[in-house]
Design a protein around this motif. Structure first.
Motif, PDB file in Angstrom:
ATOM      1  N   GLN A  99      -2.654  -6.186  -4.193  1.00 60.67           N
ATOM      2  CA  GLN A  99      -2.995  -7.555  -3.680  1.00 60.67           C
ATOM      3  C   GLN A  99      -1.896  -8.606  -4.270  1.00 60.67           C
ATOM      4  O   GLN A  99      -1.731  -9.664  -3.475  1.00 60.67           O
ATOM      5  N   LEU A 158      -5.187   6.787   1.349  1.00 62.37           N
ATOM      6  CA  LEU A 158      -4.661   5.817   0.654  1.00 62.37           C
ATOM      7  C   LEU A 158      -4.699   6.174  -0.906  1.00 62.37           C
ATOM      8  O   LEU A 158      -5.649   6.700  -1.424  1.00 62.37           O
ATOM      9  N   ASP A 161      -8.267   6.145  -2.727  1.00 62.04           N
ATOM     10  CA  ASP A 161      -8.822   7.349  -2.430  1.00 62.04           C
ATOM     11  C   ASP A 161      -8.447   8.437  -3.056  1.00 62.04           C
ATOM     12  O   ASP A 161      -9.259   9.449  -3.587  1.00 62.04           O
ATOM     13  N   GLY A 171     -15.235  -6.964  -0.206  1.00 63.21           N
ATOM     14  CA  GLY A 171     -14.071  -7.607  -0.403  1.00 63.21           C
ATOM     15  C   GLY A 171     -13.012  -7.310   0.372  1.00 63.21           C
ATOM     16  O   GLY A 171     -12.052  -8.175   0.681  1.00 63.21           O
ATOM     17  N   GLY A 172     -12.848  -6.078   0.895  1.00 63.23           N
ATOM     18  CA  GLY A 172     -11.935  -5.684   1.586  1.00 63.23           C
ATOM     19  C   GLY A 172     -10.799  -5.630   1.096  1.00 63.23           C
ATOM     20  O   GLY A 172      -9.644  -5.316   1.755  1.00 63.23           O
ATOM     21  N   ALA A 173     -10.658  -5.606  -0.259  1.00 64.55           N
ATOM     22  CA  ALA A 173      -9.264  -5.423  -0.973  1.00 64.55           C
ATOM     23  C   ALA A 173      -8.186  -4.519  -0.539  1.00 64.55           C
ATOM     24  O   ALA A 173      -6.997  -4.408  -0.633  1.00 64.55           O
ATOM     25  N   ASP A 174      -8.896  -3.183  -0.197  1.00 65.80           N
ATOM     26  CA  ASP A 174      -8.201  -1.989   0.034  1.00 65.80           C
ATOM     27  C   ASP A 174      -7.694  -1.939   1.420  1.00 65.80           C
ATOM     28  O   ASP A 174      -7.355  -0.719   1.832  1.00 65.80           O
ATOM     29  N   GLY A 175      -7.560  -3.052   2.189  1.00 62.63           N
ATOM     30  CA  GLY A 175      -7.011  -3.084   3.400  1.00 62.63           C
ATOM     31  C   GLY A 175      -7.772  -2.389   4.413  1.00 62.63           C
ATOM     32  O   GLY A 175      -8.948  -2.342   4.632  1.00 62.63           O
ATOM     33  N   LEU A 176      -7.072  -1.690   5.395  1.00 59.26           N
ATOM     34  CA  LEU A 176      -7.420  -1.229   6.524  1.00 59.26           C
ATOM     35  C   LEU A 176      -8.006   0.277   6.435  1.00 59.26           C
ATOM     36  O   LEU A 176      -7.447   1.075   5.517  1.00 59.26           O
ATOM     37  N   ARG A 234     -16.211   4.139   1.518  1.00 56.74           N
ATOM     38  CA  ARG A 234     -15.115   3.570   2.715  1.00 56.74           C
ATOM     39  C   ARG A 234     -15.949   3.742   3.785  1.00 56.74           C
ATOM     40  O   ARG A 234     -16.303   4.927   4.390  1.00 56.74           O
ATOM     41  N   TYR A 258      -3.013   0.532  -4.037  1.00 53.46           N
ATOM     42  CA  TYR A 258      -2.711  -0.756  -3.363  1.00 53.46           C
ATOM     43  C   TYR A 258      -2.529  -1.772  -4.347  1.00 53.46           C
ATOM     44  O   TYR A 258      -2.874  -1.860  -5.605  1.00 53.46           O
ATOM     45  N   SER A 304      -5.064  -8.373   3.095  1.00 53.79           N
ATOM     46  CA  SER A 304      -6.007  -7.006   3.281  1.00 53.79           C
ATOM     47  C   SER A 304      -6.702  -6.857   4.586  1.00 53.79           C
ATOM     48  O   SER A 304      -6.908  -5.984   5.067  1.00 53.79           O
ATOM     49  N   PRO A 310     -10.232  -3.476   9.397  1.00 54.83           N
ATOM     50  CA  PRO A 310     -10.489  -3.866   8.115  1.00 54.83           C
ATOM     51  C   PRO A 310     -11.964  -3.611   7.576  1.00 54.83           C
ATOM     52  O   PRO A 310     -12.938  -3.725   8.324  1.00 54.83           O
ATOM     53  N   TYR A 327       0.317   5.359   0.982  1.00 53.83           N
ATOM     54  CA  TYR A 327      -0.316   6.260   1.737  1.00 53.83           C
ATOM     55  C   TYR A 327       0.325   7.586   1.648  1.00 53.83           C
ATOM     56  O   TYR A 327       1.681   7.770   1.649  1.00 53.83           O
ATOM     57  N   TYR A 363       0.866  -1.244  -0.055  1.00 56.64           N
ATOM     58  CA  TYR A 363      -0.148   0.177   0.065  1.00 56.64           C
ATOM     59  C   TYR A 363       0.890   1.285   0.095  1.00 56.64           C
ATOM     60  O   TYR A 363       1.884   1.356   0.520  1.00 56.64           O
TER      61      TYR A 363
END
Lengths: 112, 113
Positions: free
Chosen positions: A50, A45, A59, B96-101, B1, A48, A97, B91, A35, A33
Motif C-alpha cells: 500500500q 494474490l 493468499d 480495512g480492505g488493504a488487500d484490494g479487490l 477473504r 501487495y 485498495s 473490494p 498475482y 499487487y
C-alpha cells in the motif's frame, strides 16, 4: 507515456534457481499487487503493498518475496522454495485498495 | 477473504445476440464493483466501473442488485471480438480492505459467426 511495464515477457528457469520479475509504473499509484494465474484459473494474490517500504503477504506468498523501495517499483522474486512456479504472473496498481486496478502485460514463467 | 462467484461458462452465443451473465458477491458492505475483460494469454483490462445502481457504455451495461448481492453484465449486439473471459471484481471493506479487490474466476464467452 503512462503505464505499467513488466519484464521480461517470457522467462525460463531451471529448477533450483531464484528469478526476479520486474514491475514498474509511472501512474503515481500507491498500491501495487502481484498475482499468479494458472491455465483456466482465476487470479491468486501473492503479495501487495500500500506504501513504500511496506508490503503484506497475500493468499499464496510461500516461496515468493518482494520489496518496495521506490513507489514506482515492486519486484517479485520467485525462489527455489516455490514448488510449482510455472505460471502467468501479473502485476497491478491502483490509487488505493478500493479503486480499480490496472494490470501490466504479465510475465510468463516456465520452469524447465 | 470474501467470495465472488461467477458462472465459468462457456457461454456460446451467436453473433448479434444479447448475452448477460452475473457475478454474486458475499460482502454486503461493498460499494464499488468492476468488470474486466481478459483475452487469451493477455492481462485483464478494465471494462467498466460501477459505483451506484449501474453503468452503461455503448453496447455494454452493468447493473447492480444490492438486495440479492449480484452485478450483471449485459452485452447487446454481440460481436466476434467480444469473445473473451469476463472477470468481476469487488473490494472487500472488511478488515480495512488493504488487500484490494477480490476477483471472480471469470465467465468465458464465445461469440459464434
Amino acid at each position: 507515456d503512462g503505464g505499467i511495464t513488466q519484464s521480461p515477457k517470457y522467462l525460463f528457469r531451471k529448477e533450483g534457481q531464484n528469478v526476479t520479475l520486474s514491475c514498474e509504473q509511472n501512474l503515481n499509484h500507491d498500491a501495487m499487487y502481484w498475482y499468479r494465474q494458472d491455465p483456466g484459473q482465476g487470479l491468486r494474490l501473492i503479495y501487495y503493498s500500500q506504501i513504500v517500504n511496506d508490503f503484506q503477504k497475500g493468499d499464496i506468498a510461500e516461496g515468493y518475496s518482494v520489496s518496495r523501495e521506490k513507489k514506482e517499483s515492486f519486484p517479485l522474486t520467485v525462489t527455489s522454495a516455490q514448488k510449482n512456479p510455472t505460471a502467468f504472473y501479473l502485476c497491478a496498481t491502483a490509487f488505493s485498495s478500493y479503486n480499480e486496478q490496472f494490470f501490466g502485460p504479465g510475465t510468463r514463467l516456465t520452469v524447465l | 477473504r470474501k467470495e465472488v462467484e461467477q458462472d465459468p461458462g462457456p457461454f456460446n452465443v451467436p453473433e448479434g445476440a444479447t448475452v448477460a451473465f452475473n457475478c454474486t458477491y458475499s460482502n454486503s458492505a461493498s460499494q464499488s464493483f468492476f468488470w474486466y475483460r481478459q483475452d487469451c494469454r493477455k492481462e485483464p483490462k478494465l471494462l467498466m466501473s460501477v459505483y451506484s445502481s449501474g453503468n452503461e457504455d455503448g453496447r455494454f451495461t452493468a447493473q447492480l442488485n444490492r438486495a440479492s448481492q449480484y452485478i450483471s453484465l449485459l452485452i447487446r449486439d454481440s460481436k466476434l471480438s467480444d469473445s473473451a473471459t469476463y472477470l468481476c471484481a469487488v473490494p472487500d471493506p472488511t478488515g480495512g480492505g488493504a488487500d484490494g479487490l477480490t476477483f471472480g474466476k471469470g465467465t468465458h464467452l464465445i461469440i459464434q459467426p
